[in-house]
Write an enzyme that holds these catalytic residues in place. Structure first.
Site, PDB file in Angstrom:
ATOM      1  N   SER A 146       0.777  -1.237   0.058  1.00 35.03           N
ATOM      2  CA  SER A 146      -0.089   0.006  -0.006  1.00 35.03           C
ATOM      3  C   SER A 146       0.883   1.149  -0.016  1.00 35.03           C
ATOM      4  O   SER A 146       2.167   0.930   0.421  1.00 35.03           O
ATOM      5  CB  SER A 146      -1.001  -0.048   1.159  1.00 35.03           C
ATOM      6  OG  SER A 146      -1.583   1.342   1.413  1.00 35.03           O
ATOM      7  N   TYR A 159      -2.496  -1.194  10.279  1.00 35.68           N
ATOM      8  CA  TYR A 159      -2.548  -1.528   8.667  1.00 35.68           C
ATOM      9  C   TYR A 159      -1.185  -0.972   8.097  1.00 35.68           C
ATOM     10  O   TYR A 159      -0.518  -1.555   7.421  1.00 35.68           O
ATOM     11  CB  TYR A 159      -3.751  -0.492   8.224  1.00 35.68           C
ATOM     12  CG  TYR A 159      -3.815  -0.718   6.697  1.00 35.68           C
ATOM     13  CD1 TYR A 159      -4.501  -1.826   6.165  1.00 35.68           C
ATOM     14  CD2 TYR A 159      -3.275   0.123   5.749  1.00 35.68           C
ATOM     15  CE1 TYR A 159      -4.725  -2.117   4.889  1.00 35.68           C
ATOM     16  CE2 TYR A 159      -3.720   0.147   4.412  1.00 35.68           C
ATOM     17  CZ  TYR A 159      -4.200  -1.226   3.984  1.00 35.68           C
ATOM     18  OH  TYR A 159      -4.322  -1.390   2.466  1.00 35.68           O
TER      19      TYR A 159
END
Ligand code: NAP
Length: 267
Positions: A146, A159
């Site tokens: 990401s 995350y």
């Protein structure tokens, strides 16, 4: 873990995609099928729509239900894939979960869940499929990290840590396995138009305009933007000497040191 559908031994290249039921994983599977790969789909629920799309593209498909964060599931999933197809050319570690919460309120259970799926799941699948690729001295792994694998942001500690870990795992495996024929790369998408994003917007975490204003290209990524980068990294004819990269697919977000008014003045 549950097998929902199986077909015969693969004639051509085989790709495994985790988290293939929807979103980016689904598009990756469809795109790989269009490129001529047979597909093994893995998700916590049956990936029926993806399965239909792969079949419609004329490719063989094996749809398996399992949780990538559970070691015994992953061991069994890899056995089933090799039992059905006899080979795996490409593994795409896409399954992931998102969590937005202030870190001072983040529970240990939630931290472990996010790390478990995003990072441990990527490790377990890489180990089980990578071990067999090493024996074959051939294969490619593409991990979906990401933008938050390269940068931090408030309320996204679990995350972001998991996705930074995916980049670290990618680099580690690339240098450990590269000389034995297994390339390992990562894709770092910016904000992608999927259910994950729709949920976050519906919960009021940000607006579509927040993202399009911040993005140098003025738009969200589409799942296909990510899928095309995955296909490039998966295909040894196109990227045979690319190993250990964390490829940003973020419209220039990570490259952008400008501020709002300067950025918007260029539109
Ligand atoms: P999504 O729409 O939520 O799809 C993720 C898929 O993974 C779902 O089908 C989900 O199942 C499945 N999954 C979740 N936990 C699993 C587990 N333990 N084992 C197997 N499958 C599991 O997400 P997405 O937006 O397509 O994201 C795909 C990947 O891209 C993720 O790794 C995500 O972190 C990454 N990413 C997304 C964005 C974005 O903006 N969307 C940006 C950067 C990176 P359920 O349907 O049951 O949840």
């Amino acid at each position: 873990m549950d097998e929902t559908q199986s077909t015969g031994v693969a004639q051509g290249p085989v790709a495994v995609v985790t988290g293939a039921r929807r979103g980016i994983g689904r598009r990756i599977a469809e795109t790989l099928a269009a490129e001529g790969y047979d597909l093994a789909l893995i998700d916590v629920a049956a990936a029926d729509e993806t399965e239909k799309a792969v079949k419609a593209a004329g490719r063989q498909v094996l749809s398996l239900v399992g949780d990538v964060s559970r070691e015994q599931d992953v061991i069994g999933l890899a056995e089933q894939v090799y039992g059905s197809f006899g080979r795996v050319d490409v593994l795409v570690n896409n399954a992931g979960v998102n969590l937005i919460t202030p870190t001072e309120e983040l529970t240990g259970a939630d931290w472990n869940r996010v790390l478990g799926v995003n990072l441990t799941g990527t490790f377990l699948c890489s180990r089980e499929f990578g071990r067999r690729m090493l024996a074959w001295r051939r294969g490619g792994i593409v991990n979906i990290s990401s933008l938050l694998g390269l940068q931090g942001a408030p309320d996204r500690a679990s995350y972001a840590v998991s996705k930074h870990g995916v980049v670290g795992l990618t680099r580690s495996l690339a240098v450990e396995w590269g000389a034995r024929g297994v390339r390992v790369n990562a894709v770092c998408p910016g904000y992608v138009n999927t259910d994950m994003n729709a949920t976050n917007q519906a919960r009021g975490f940000y607006t579509a305009e927040d993202i399009t204003e911040r993005s140098p290209m003025g738009r969200f990524a589409e799942p296909d933007d990510v899928a095309q980068a995955v296909v490039f990294l998966a295909d040894e004819r196109r990227s045979g000497y690319v190993n250990g990269v964390a490829l940003s697919v973020d419209g220039g977000w990570n490259a952008d040191a400008s501020w709002r008014s300067l950025r918007l003045s260029k539109r």
